[in-house]
Design a protein around this motif. Structure first.
Motif, mmCIF file in Angstrom:
data_model
loop_
_atom_site.group_PDB
_atom_site.id
_atom_site.type_symbol
_atom_site.label_atom_id
_atom_site.label_comp_id
_atom_site.label_asym_id
_atom_site.label_seq_id
_atom_site.Cartn_x
_atom_site.Cartn_y
_atom_site.Cartn_z
ATOM 1 N N LEU A 1 4.928 3.274 0.968
ATOM 2 C CA LEU A 1 5.167 4.020 1.097
ATOM 3 C C LEU A 1 4.077 5.157 1.996
ATOM 4 N N THR A 2 4.139 5.595 2.814
ATOM 5 C CA THR A 2 3.515 6.880 3.293
ATOM 6 C C THR A 2 4.058 7.993 2.760
ATOM 7 N N SER A 3 3.079 9.345 2.088
ATOM 8 C CA SER A 3 3.450 10.822 2.004
ATOM 9 C C SER A 3 1.575 11.100 1.866
ATOM 10 N N ASN A 4 2.058 12.993 1.716
ATOM 11 C CA ASN A 4 0.596 13.435 1.754
ATOM 12 C C ASN A 4 0.954 14.103 0.557
ATOM 13 N N ASP A 5 2.031 13.548 -0.738
ATOM 14 C CA ASP A 5 2.228 14.260 -1.488
ATOM 15 C C ASP A 5 1.411 12.769 -2.726
ATOM 16 N N TYR A 6 0.207 13.122 -3.108
ATOM 17 C CA TYR A 6 -0.717 12.517 -3.969
ATOM 18 C C TYR A 6 0.158 12.612 -5.241
ATOM 19 N N ASN A 7 0.451 12.886 -5.804
ATOM 20 C CA ASN A 7 1.245 13.033 -7.453
ATOM 21 C C ASN A 7 2.182 11.985 -7.157
ATOM 22 N N LEU A 8 2.914 11.520 -6.037
ATOM 23 C CA LEU A 8 4.251 10.144 -5.294
ATOM 24 C C LEU A 8 3.252 9.176 -5.498
ATOM 25 N N LEU A 9 2.069 9.784 -4.465
ATOM 26 C CA LEU A 9 1.156 8.284 -4.249
ATOM 27 C C LEU A 9 0.730 7.488 -5.483
ATOM 28 N N LEU A 10 0.398 8.314 -6.417
ATOM 29 C CA LEU A 10 -0.117 7.907 -7.820
ATOM 30 C C LEU A 10 1.078 7.124 -8.671
ATOM 31 N N HIS A 11 1.910 8.041 -8.939
ATOM 32 C CA HIS A 11 3.093 8.255 -9.344
ATOM 33 C C HIS A 11 3.470 6.166 -9.516
ATOM 34 N N THR A 12 3.437 6.592 -8.421
ATOM 35 C CA THR A 12 4.214 4.812 -7.263
ATOM 36 C C THR A 12 2.435 3.625 -7.369
ATOM 37 N N LEU B 1 0.545 -1.075 -0.236
ATOM 38 C CA LEU B 1 0.229 -0.391 -0.207
ATOM 39 C C LEU B 1 1.174 1.609 -0.336
ATOM 40 N N ALA B 2 0.461 2.543 -0.280
ATOM 41 C CA ALA B 2 1.432 3.274 -0.962
ATOM 42 C C ALA B 2 0.479 4.706 -0.710
ATOM 43 N N LEU B 3 0.226 4.807 0.708
ATOM 44 C CA LEU B 3 -0.950 5.806 1.666
ATOM 45 C C LEU B 3 -0.662 7.099 1.820
ATOM 46 N N PRO B 4 -1.099 7.455 2.057
ATOM 47 C CA PRO B 4 -2.074 9.136 2.520
ATOM 48 C C PRO B 4 -1.403 8.737 3.573
ATOM 49 N N LYS B 5 -1.183 10.084 4.995
ATOM 50 C CA LYS B 5 -0.393 9.437 6.186
ATOM 51 C C LYS B 5 -1.989 9.995 6.566
ATOM 52 N N ARG C 1 1.031 3.651 -9.801
ATOM 53 C CA ARG C 1 0.864 3.960 -11.615
ATOM 54 C C ARG C 1 1.792 2.819 -12.117
ATOM 55 N N ASN C 2 3.176 2.915 -11.387
ATOM 56 C CA ASN C 2 4.425 2.562 -11.615
ATOM 57 C C ASN C 2 5.286 0.879 -11.329
ATOM 58 N N THR C 3 3.924 0.641 -10.194
ATOM 59 C CA THR C 3 4.787 -0.738 -8.577
ATOM 60 C C THR C 3 2.615 -1.453 -9.333
ATOM 61 N N ASP C 4 3.102 -2.692 -8.511
ATOM 62 C CA ASP C 4 1.564 -3.293 -7.552
ATOM 63 C C ASP C 4 0.879 -2.580 -6.098
ATOM 64 N N ALA C 5 2.073 -1.677 -5.861
ATOM 65 C CA ALA C 5 0.596 -1.062 -5.102
ATOM 66 C C ALA C 5 -0.188 -0.196 -5.390
ATOM 67 N N ILE C 6 -1.151 0.160 -4.061
ATOM 68 C CA ILE C 6 -2.459 0.384 -3.946
ATOM 69 C C ILE C 6 -2.375 1.170 -3.068
ATOM 70 N N THR C 7 -3.107 2.975 -3.338
ATOM 71 C CA THR C 7 -3.373 4.012 -2.922
ATOM 72 C C THR C 7 -4.955 3.952 -1.947
ATOM 73 N N ALA C 8 -4.985 4.450 -0.862
ATOM 74 C CA ALA C 8 -6.427 4.405 0.152
ATOM 75 C C ALA C 8 -6.878 6.136 0.427
ATOM 76 N N ALA C 9 -7.906 6.490 0.447
ATOM 77 C CA ALA C 9 -8.085 7.720 0.694
ATOM 78 C C ALA C 9 -9.584 8.099 0.970
ATOM 79 N N PRO C 10 -10.226 8.988 1.114
ATOM 80 C CA PRO C 10 -11.880 9.788 0.615
ATOM 81 C C PRO C 10 -11.936 9.416 -0.462
ATOM 82 N N LYS C 11 -13.110 8.981 -1.171
ATOM 83 C CA LYS C 11 -13.158 9.554 -2.514
ATOM 84 C C LYS C 11 -13.091 10.771 -2.893
ATOM 85 N N HIS C 12 -13.219 11.948 -2.480
ATOM 86 C CA HIS C 12 -12.879 12.418 -3.265
ATOM 87 C C HIS C 12 -11.808 13.468 -3.640
ATOM 88 N N LEU C 13 -10.776 12.423 -2.735
ATOM 89 C CA LEU C 13 -9.032 13.665 -3.185
ATOM 90 C C LEU C 13 -8.724 12.910 -4.498
#
Length: 195
Positions: free
Chosen positions: A125-136, A97-101, A138-150
């Protein structure tokens, strides 16, 4: 306000308040939700806006529900999980998981339930940089999660998909917190009426 709420829920309330009462100034302070609770308790803030996970406060405080939405899990469009007939939280958690803090901090009850079910979470990965989370993502098998509006602004992206998981109990819930006994200024009472 907690950092996520300032960008979504509070915008509509502020806009409505400012249009009804253009001569009243609203001061917004963004801080960690736990600090917001402390400052409302101490009387430093009149009203606090935060997510449900931080509402461990005494009974004399009142909360108003502002917004509730599902947690969205995002994967890349060629992710192996998309081959599954049904996607469950257990299947999602088999991947890193690549997740926002903010999501990590709000996972308390989920972590306990997963621990009891002998399921561990692998965070890559833990970061509040959503571009970095989504880059990760897009380029790996990591999954991210957060409230849908984000992730709404990425909904048109062809390389990302919001996973349709069949566990519907993961959600983000925002509340207003205040002390109903304390004497407020007229403007604070007007603000509470709008909420």
């Amino acid at each position: 306000c907690g950092p996520v709420i300032i960008h979504t829920v509070i915008q509509e309330i502020i806009t409505k308040f400012n249009s009804l009462y253009p001569n009243i100034e609203v001061n917004i302070h963004v801080d960690h939700p736990r600090k917001i609770v402390e400052k409302v308790k101490s009387g430093y803030f009149d009203i606090g806006f935060l997510s449900t996970e931080y509402l461990n406060v005494e009974n004399n405080f009142k909360t108003l529900s502002l917004h509730k939405e599902n947690i969205c899990f995002i994967a890349n469009s060629s992710h192996p999980i998309l081959l599954e007939d049904k996607i469950s939280i257990n299947k999602i958690l088999q991947y890193p998981l690549a997740l926002p803090k903010i999501f990590i901090e709000n996972m308390g009850s989920l972590k306990i339930n997963l621990s009891e079910a002998n399921i561990s979470i692998r965070t890559c990965l833990t970061s509040n940089d959503y571009n970095l989370l989504l880059h990760t993502v897009r380029n790996t098998d990591a999954i991210t999660a957060a409230p849908k509006h984000l992730f709404d602004r990425y909904s048109e992206s062809k390389d990302l998909v919001c996973l349709d998981y069949n566990d519907d109990n993961l959600y983000w819930h925002a509340h207003a917190l205040y002390d109903p006994i304390r004497m407020y200024s007229g403007s604070t009472k007007l603000f509470l009426d709008i909420i």
